[in-house]
Design a protein around this motif. Structure first.
Motif, PDB file in Angstrom:
ATOM      1  N   ILE A 127      35.246  -9.931  41.915  1.00 29.98           N
ATOM      2  CA  ILE A 127      36.101 -10.304  43.046  1.00 29.98           C
ATOM      3  C   ILE A 127      35.864  -9.418  44.262  1.00 29.98           C
ATOM      4  CG2 ILE A 127      38.483 -10.608  43.823  1.00 29.98           C
ATOM      5  CD1 ILE A 127      37.559 -12.587  41.645  1.00 29.98           C
ATOM      6  N   HIS A 128      35.657 -10.068  45.392  1.00 27.97           N
ATOM      7  CA  HIS A 128      35.594  -9.417  46.701  1.00 27.97           C
ATOM      8  C   HIS A 128      36.885  -9.742  47.439  1.00 27.97           C
ATOM      9  CE1 HIS A 128      33.538  -8.166  50.552  1.00 27.97           C
ATOM     10  NE2 HIS A 128      34.488  -8.952  51.043  1.00 27.97           N
ATOM     11  N   ASP A 129      37.641  -8.714  47.797  1.00 28.16           N
ATOM     12  CA  ASP A 129      38.928  -8.909  48.479  1.00 28.16           C
ATOM     13  C   ASP A 129      39.022  -7.915  49.623  1.00 28.16           C
ATOM     14  OD1 ASP A 129      41.594  -9.117  49.260  1.00 28.16           O
ATOM     15  OD2 ASP A 129      42.320  -7.945  47.555  1.00 28.16           O
ATOM     16  N   ARG A 130      38.829  -8.408  50.844  1.00 22.97           N
ATOM     17  CA  ARG A 130      38.896  -7.533  52.013  1.00 22.97           C
ATOM     18  C   ARG A 130      39.918  -8.065  53.003  1.00 22.97           C
ATOM     19  NH1 ARG A 130      33.926  -5.791  56.120  1.00 22.97           N
ATOM     20  NH2 ARG A 130      34.880  -3.867  56.864  1.00 22.97           N
ATOM     21  N   ASP A 131      40.991  -7.309  53.176  1.00 22.78           N
ATOM     22  CA  ASP A 131      42.063  -7.667  54.107  1.00 22.78           C
ATOM     23  C   ASP A 131      42.671  -9.025  53.778  1.00 22.78           C
ATOM     24  OD1 ASP A 131      41.418  -5.310  55.394  1.00 22.78           O
ATOM     25  OD2 ASP A 131      40.220  -6.274  56.952  1.00 22.78           O
ATOM     26  N   ALA A 132      42.734  -9.356  52.490  1.00 21.18           N
ATOM     27  CA  ALA A 132      43.209 -10.687  52.100  1.00 21.18           C
ATOM     28  C   ALA A 132      43.980 -10.631  50.787  1.00 21.18           C
ATOM     29  CB  ALA A 132      42.024 -11.645  51.971  1.00 21.18           C
ATOM     30  N   PHE A 152      37.630  -6.293  39.816  1.00 24.54           N
ATOM     31  CA  PHE A 152      37.965  -6.217  41.235  1.00 24.54           C
ATOM     32  C   PHE A 152      37.035  -5.195  41.859  1.00 24.54           C
ATOM     33  CE2 PHE A 152      41.539  -8.937  41.511  1.00 24.54           C
ATOM     34  CZ  PHE A 152      41.912  -8.993  42.859  1.00 24.54           C
ATOM     35  N   HIS A 153      36.060  -5.690  42.595  1.00 24.91           N
ATOM     36  CA  HIS A 153      35.041  -4.857  43.232  1.00 24.91           C
ATOM     37  C   HIS A 153      35.627  -4.125  44.435  1.00 24.91           C
ATOM     38  CE1 HIS A 153      31.733  -4.173  46.021  1.00 24.91           C
ATOM     39  NE2 HIS A 153      32.060  -5.220  46.748  1.00 24.91           N
ATOM     40  N   CYS A 154      35.253  -2.846  44.565  1.00 25.54           N
ATOM     41  CA  CYS A 154      35.647  -2.022  45.720  1.00 25.54           C
ATOM     42  C   CYS A 154      37.147  -2.155  45.987  1.00 25.54           C
ATOM     43  CB  CYS A 154      34.847  -2.435  46.948  1.00 25.54           C
ATOM     44  SG  CYS A 154      34.793  -1.207  48.253  1.00 25.54           S
ATOM     45  N   TYR A 155      37.936  -1.875  44.984  1.00 22.60           N
ATOM     46  CA  TYR A 155      39.377  -2.125  45.041  1.00 22.60           C
ATOM     47  C   TYR A 155      40.039  -1.346  46.178  1.00 22.60           C
ATOM     48  CZ  TYR A 155      44.182  -2.792  43.601  1.00 22.60           C
ATOM     49  OH  TYR A 155      45.513  -3.136  43.579  1.00 22.60           O
ATOM     50  N   SER A 156      40.874  -2.050  46.958  1.00 21.16           N
ATOM     51  CA  SER A 156      41.553  -1.417  48.086  1.00 21.16           C
ATOM     52  C   SER A 156      43.045  -1.731  48.125  1.00 21.16           C
ATOM     53  CB  SER A 156      40.918  -1.872  49.409  1.00 21.16           C
ATOM     54  OG  SER A 156      41.022  -3.282  49.566  1.00 21.16           O
ATOM     55  N   ILE A 165      46.896  -7.111  38.149  1.00 21.36           N
ATOM     56  CA  ILE A 165      45.484  -7.306  37.801  1.00 21.36           C
ATOM     57  C   ILE A 165      45.215  -6.837  36.380  1.00 21.36           C
ATOM     58  CG2 ILE A 165      43.146  -6.508  38.345  1.00 21.36           C
ATOM     59  CD1 ILE A 165      44.119  -6.380  41.303  1.00 21.36           C
ATOM     60  N   LEU A 166      45.796  -5.702  36.007  1.00 24.74           N
ATOM     61  CA  LEU A 166      45.632  -5.185  34.652  1.00 24.74           C
ATOM     62  C   LEU A 166      46.280  -6.118  33.636  1.00 24.74           C
ATOM     63  CD1 LEU A 166      46.301  -1.391  35.280  1.00 24.74           C
ATOM     64  CD2 LEU A 166      44.092  -2.520  34.992  1.00 24.74           C
ATOM     65  N   ASP A 167      47.401  -6.716  34.012  1.00 25.00           N
ATOM     66  CA  ASP A 167      48.061  -7.679  33.124  1.00 25.00           C
ATOM     67  C   ASP A 167      47.162  -8.881  32.843  1.00 25.00           C
ATOM     68  OD1 ASP A 167      50.342  -6.180  32.833  1.00 25.00           O
ATOM     69  OD2 ASP A 167      51.498  -7.269  34.354  1.00 25.00           O
ATOM     70  N   TRP A 168      46.291  -9.199  33.780  1.00 22.06           N
ATOM     71  CA  TRP A 168      45.352 -10.319  33.582  1.00 22.06           C
ATOM     72  C   TRP A 168      44.163  -9.929  32.710  1.00 22.06           C
ATOM     73  CZ3 TRP A 168      45.188 -11.354  39.551  1.00 22.06           C
ATOM     74  CH2 TRP A 168      46.361 -12.026  39.942  1.00 22.06           C
ATOM     75  N   GLY A 169      44.108  -8.674  32.303  1.00 20.61           N
ATOM     76  CA  GLY A 169      42.999  -8.215  31.470  1.00 20.61           C
ATOM     77  C   GLY A 169      41.755  -7.855  32.252  1.00 20.61           C
ATOM     78  N   MET A 170      41.914  -7.637  33.558  1.00 22.90           N
ATOM     79  CA  MET A 170      40.762  -7.341  34.397  1.00 22.90           C
ATOM     80  C   MET A 170      40.537  -5.837  34.536  1.00 22.90           C
ATOM     81  SD  MET A 170      41.158 -10.225  37.389  1.00 22.90           S
ATOM     82  CE  MET A 170      39.439 -10.063  37.926  1.00 22.90           C
ATOM     83  N   TYR A 171      39.392  -5.506  35.119  1.00 20.79           N
ATOM     84  CA  TYR A 171      39.011  -4.115  35.354  1.00 20.79           C
ATOM     85  C   TYR A 171      38.998  -3.849  36.857  1.00 20.79           C
ATOM     86  CZ  TYR A 171      37.524  -4.085  30.477  1.00 20.79           C
ATOM     87  OH  TYR A 171      37.499  -4.163  29.111  1.00 20.79           O
ATOM     88  N   ILE A 172      39.172  -2.587  37.223  1.00 22.08           N
ATOM     89  CA  ILE A 172      39.186  -2.183  38.624  1.00 22.08           C
ATOM     90  C   ILE A 172      38.030  -1.220  38.865  1.00 22.08           C
ATOM     91  CG2 ILE A 172      40.468  -0.849  40.344  1.00 22.08           C
ATOM     92  CD1 ILE A 172      43.012  -2.175  39.262  1.00 22.08           C
ATOM     93  N   ALA A 173      37.250  -1.516  39.908  1.00 18.69           N
ATOM     94  CA  ALA A 173      36.033  -0.748  40.190  1.00 18.69           C
ATOM     95  C   ALA A 173      36.248   0.233  41.329  1.00 18.69           C
ATOM     96  CB  ALA A 173      34.890  -1.698  40.530  1.00 18.69           C
ATOM     97  N   PHE A 174      35.719   1.416  41.134  1.00 17.17           N
ATOM     98  CA  PHE A 174      35.718   2.439  42.169  1.00 17.17           C
ATOM     99  C   PHE A 174      34.281   2.853  42.451  1.00 17.17           C
ATOM    100  CE2 PHE A 174      39.874   2.921  40.130  1.00 17.17           C
ATOM    101  CZ  PHE A 174      40.701   2.821  41.235  1.00 17.17           C
TER     102      PHE A 174
END
Length: 256
Positions: A127-132, A152-156, A165-174
């Motif tokens: 996932i790319h999420d920028r200002d959205a 979630f790529h480049c999480y902001s 997001i964690l509840d959905w079973g996803m990972y967060i990228a730094f």
């Protein structure tokens, strides 16, 4: 052992030395790389790179800034490429409201369609999420992204957003931005997110970490991100690299 969960070695900045650089990655303890597409054209370039290197994998998808001329025929092309054994994700996909180049409605349409595709081919999403944030979360919620999982790529976003997001079973990228001194929010989120749900990335050739900020990024620079995360988590950098590598392998369903 490093897993760079998000790289762009098809980028023109690597044209002069792409293969020479990738050849050195095992020497820098880079065990896996996810080479991420961002357009129909880039999909055609990343597959040969993944075929050349056992440690390089690929994702297929169209970045929100590239969806203006996207068609259903293109989605059929992506679906066909998704069957390749080295393709392990659909991405990078999402929303980018930083610029006004592509209408929000068009971005949202194709973002939702990519999530449908991910469910059709049973692959996680990048996932790319920028200002959205709001629209992105609404679409993921409606698309039931928990059925695909992903990163979630480049999480902001915030800690509160990360919780769902964690509840959905996803990972967060730094990545490199975690090392920037003024990036307090990223450090707060990194402290909040459990280590078993974190992956590391470069987004190379972009977003090089300190002390190489402003230079062309590459996968070996994840060592600097791991050191920053280790300080936040009160762990060793080696532990961070090992655990985040295992997390990325699990997310992308890669077996040794």
């Amino acid at each position: 052992m490093i897993f760079d969960s998000h790289a762009h070695y098809n980028d023109a900045q690597f044209d002069a030395d792409r293969f020479e650089l990738l050849d050195t990655m095992p020497e820098d303890d880079v065990a896996y790389i996810m080479n991420v597409s961002d357009s129909i054209e880039s999909v055609k370039k990343i597959i040969p790179i993944a075929e050349r290197y056992p440690f390089v994998f690929a994702s297929v998808g169209v970045h929100p800034e590239e969806v203006e001329n996207l068609t259903e025929a293109d989605m059929d092309v992506l679906k066909s490429y998704a069957k390749h054994p080295k393709v392990k994700a659909i991405g990078e996909i999402g929303l980018d409201y930083h610029y006004d180049d592509v209408s929000k409605d068009l971005q949202k349409k194709w973002f939702a369609r990519h999530i449908e595709l991910a469910k059709e081919v049973n692959l996680p999403v990048i996932i790319h999420d920028r200002d959205a944030h709001k629209d992105c979360m609404d679409i993921l919620r409606a698309g039931d992204v928990s059925k695909t999982g992903g990163i979630f790529h480049c999480y902001s976003g915030s800690c509160e957003m990360a919780a769902e997001i964690l509840d959905w079973g996803m990972y967060i990228a730094f990545g490199g931005t975690l090392t920037f001194k003024n990036n307090r929010r990223a450090k707060e989120v990194a402290k909040y997110v459990p280590i078993d749900r974190i992956v590391l990335e470069t987004d190379c050739p972009y977003l090089a970490p300190e002390p190489n900020r402003g230079k062309r990024n590459n996968s070996s620079y994840i060592h600097f991100v791991a050191e920053t995360l280790a300080a936040i988590k009160e762990m060793t950098a080696e532990e961070v690299e090992r655990l985040t590598c295992e997390n990325a392998k699990k997310c992308y369903r890669i077996e040794d």
